[in-house]
Design a protein around this motif. Structure first.
Motif, mmCIF file in Angstrom:
data_model
loop_
_atom_site.group_PDB
_atom_site.id
_atom_site.type_symbol
_atom_site.label_atom_id
_atom_site.label_comp_id
_atom_site.label_asym_id
_atom_site.label_seq_id
_atom_site.Cartn_x
_atom_site.Cartn_y
_atom_site.Cartn_z
ATOM 1 N N ARG A 11 0.434 -1.592 -0.166
ATOM 2 C CA ARG A 11 -0.418 0.165 -0.198
ATOM 3 C C ARG A 11 0.570 1.371 0.178
ATOM 4 N NH1 ARG A 11 -4.864 1.507 4.051
ATOM 5 N NH2 ARG A 11 -5.731 2.993 3.165
ATOM 6 N N TYR A 12 1.777 1.533 0.711
ATOM 7 C CA TYR A 12 3.051 2.091 0.740
ATOM 8 C C TYR A 12 4.649 2.127 0.258
ATOM 9 C CZ TYR A 12 -0.788 4.052 3.985
ATOM 10 O OH TYR A 12 -2.437 4.625 4.534
ATOM 11 N N PRO A 13 5.180 3.300 -0.120
ATOM 12 C CA PRO A 13 6.511 2.654 -0.646
ATOM 13 C C PRO A 13 7.298 1.848 0.444
ATOM 14 C CG PRO A 13 5.351 4.839 -1.350
ATOM 15 C CD PRO A 13 4.995 4.393 -0.589
ATOM 16 N N GLU A 14 8.019 1.526 0.374
ATOM 17 C CA GLU A 14 9.837 1.025 1.387
ATOM 18 C C GLU A 14 10.453 2.145 1.215
ATOM 19 O OE1 GLU A 14 11.339 -1.887 -0.231
ATOM 20 O OE2 GLU A 14 9.950 -3.902 0.162
ATOM 21 N N PRO A 15 11.329 2.307 1.742
ATOM 22 C CA PRO A 15 11.705 3.931 2.023
ATOM 23 C C PRO A 15 12.823 3.413 2.001
ATOM 24 C CG PRO A 15 11.379 2.884 3.991
ATOM 25 C CD PRO A 15 10.684 2.280 3.837
ATOM 26 N N VAL A 16 13.580 2.116 1.094
ATOM 27 C CA VAL A 16 14.938 2.008 0.668
ATOM 28 C C VAL A 16 14.508 2.097 -0.959
ATOM 29 C CG1 VAL A 16 16.805 0.131 0.470
ATOM 30 C CG2 VAL A 16 16.147 0.597 2.555
ATOM 31 N N ALA A 17 13.279 1.878 -1.044
ATOM 32 C CA ALA A 17 12.951 1.932 -2.828
ATOM 33 C C ALA A 17 12.579 3.448 -3.324
ATOM 34 C CB ALA A 17 11.555 1.335 -2.864
ATOM 35 N N MET A 18 12.590 4.484 -2.353
ATOM 36 C CA MET A 18 11.829 5.771 -2.333
ATOM 37 C C MET A 18 13.307 6.384 -2.686
ATOM 38 S SD MET A 18 9.049 6.516 0.381
ATOM 39 C CE MET A 18 9.001 7.984 -0.385
ATOM 40 N N LEU A 19 14.814 5.770 -2.168
ATOM 41 C CA LEU A 19 15.666 6.330 -1.568
ATOM 42 C C LEU A 19 15.992 6.242 -3.654
ATOM 43 C CD1 LEU A 19 18.163 7.985 -0.870
ATOM 44 C CD2 LEU A 19 18.935 5.940 0.192
ATOM 45 N N ARG A 20 16.304 4.705 -3.830
ATOM 46 C CA ARG A 20 16.516 4.097 -5.337
ATOM 47 C C ARG A 20 15.937 5.004 -6.085
ATOM 48 N NH1 ARG A 20 16.716 -1.932 -7.177
ATOM 49 N NH2 ARG A 20 17.704 -1.121 -9.343
ATOM 50 N N LEU A 21 14.670 5.420 -6.180
ATOM 51 C CA LEU A 21 13.925 6.315 -7.519
ATOM 52 C C LEU A 21 14.273 7.243 -7.438
ATOM 53 C CD1 LEU A 21 10.961 6.323 -8.674
ATOM 54 C CD2 LEU A 21 10.579 7.504 -6.644
ATOM 55 N N ILE A 22 15.435 7.887 -6.650
ATOM 56 C CA ILE A 22 15.817 9.355 -7.037
ATOM 57 C C ILE A 22 17.342 9.274 -7.083
ATOM 58 C CG2 ILE A 22 14.082 10.756 -5.676
ATOM 59 C CD1 ILE A 22 15.891 10.703 -2.974
ATOM 60 N N LYS A 23 17.825 8.168 -7.250
ATOM 61 C CA LYS A 23 19.278 7.600 -7.521
ATOM 62 C C LYS A 23 20.267 8.242 -7.372
ATOM 63 C CE LYS A 23 17.093 5.666 -12.023
ATOM 64 N NZ LYS A 23 15.960 5.918 -11.686
ATOM 65 N N PRO A 24 21.117 8.632 -5.959
ATOM 66 C CA PRO A 24 21.771 8.985 -5.671
ATOM 67 C C PRO A 24 23.201 9.476 -6.173
ATOM 68 C CG PRO A 24 20.837 7.704 -3.701
ATOM 69 C CD PRO A 24 20.186 7.484 -4.992
#
Length: 301
Positions: A11-24
């Motif tokens: 239902r909600y995004p994984e925090p680690v996946a959110m970080l990966r989404l914005i590709k540091p």
């Protein structure tokens, strides 16, 4: 079976996946370019540290991160073919959360850009518009192997460079700053073309006409290297004309090392393109900083 079918629905995004989404890992080029602009302005960074730090954070984690989220949302169907383990196609960022994140970061970008004055805010507007124009239909400049990488190169290198110089100068950058920032942004077209090699199969299936798709890996690699080389040669000539021979020699030295890396890549363009992006690109951006130091004391032309 897709990756999203092998994990429970969320239902909600994984925090680690959110970080990966914005590709540091992608934040470095615009942050570095902003610092090049700061140095090339000739204004002391130490005396304007809040503006420097805020601009670096805006260029990297916020605007660049937003552009990565927007691109992944718009590319979710392509990524399902190329890299199904990415946050959106894998389901770790479910539903429309990828879109909401990109839109929220667009708003945050504008709010932070406002703090950098008219030059910083104007540049932020351009950066946000460019990010969406690259990815979203019906514009989707990513479909073109010429317009797409060109827009990204200008957005990642030229725009933050000019912004850094303008913010610290509190006015229009000098002509040398504008010239070299534009040249390095144009050269970054080649970097973006090499980055497209990793999505070759998915781009071909989804109608994204990147240069590796339209020209083939071998020819696309040669075009990319030519596009990267030509602006650096012009920079070397300009530095000599501006009486900066030692800096010109420094840029020539890093270009010579790039030539060596290019010969390695040409042996296996598709396989070695990622390696070049970690080796040749580092040399490319090193030349940017050498040039920034060279022109920081030039008189306005």
């Amino acid at each position: 079976m897709s990756v999203s079918e092998t994990i429970p629905s969320r239902r909600y995004p994984e925090p680690v996946a959110m970080l990966r989404l914005i590709k540091p890992i992608t934040w470095f080029p615009p942050m570095w370019a902003y610092l090049c602009g700061v140095i090339s302005s000739g204004v002391s960074p130490a005396e304007n540290l809040p503006l420097v730090l805020l601009g670096v954070v805006l260029a990297g984690p916020i605007v660049c991160g937003m552009s990565q989220a927007a691109n992944d949302w718009c590319d979710r169907h392509v990524d399902a073919i190329n890299e199904p383990d990415r946050p959106i196609p894998s389901g770790r960022i479910p539903g429309r959360w990828g879109l909401w994140i990109a839109l929220a970061m667009s708003a945050i970008s504008l709010a932070v850009g406002w703090q950098l004055g008219p030059w910083g805010f104007g540049a932020t507007i351009l950066g946000v518009l460019a990010a969406w124009a690259y990815s979203v239909e019906p514009v989707r400049l990513k479909r073109s192997g010429w317009w797409g990488p060109g827009l990204v190169g200008l957005s990642y290198e030229t725009l933050p460079w000019v912004t850094g110089a303008a913010v610290l100068s509190a006015g229009a950058p000098s002509m040398p700053v504008l010239i070299v920032a534009l040249l390095y942004g144009l050269g970054a077209h080649g970097i973006m073309t090499l980055n497209d090699f990793k999505a070759l199969e998915g781009d071909r299936q989804m109608g994204v006409n990147s240069l590796p798709v339209t020209l083939g890996p071998e020819k696309a690699a040669k075009v990319a290297c030519l596009v990267m080389t030509a602006p650096q040669v012009i920079v070397i000539v300009l530095l000599m004309m501006w009486d900066r021979p030692f800096h010109a020699a420094g840029v020539a030295a890093v270009l010579a090392l790039q030539f060596w890396a290019m010969t390695v890549m040409f042996k296996d363009p598709k396989g070695k393109a990622p390696w070049y992006n970690g080796t040749g690109v580092l040399l490319y951006v090193s030349g940017m900083m050498i040039t920034a130091f060279a022109i920081r004391t030039l008189e306005v032309l």
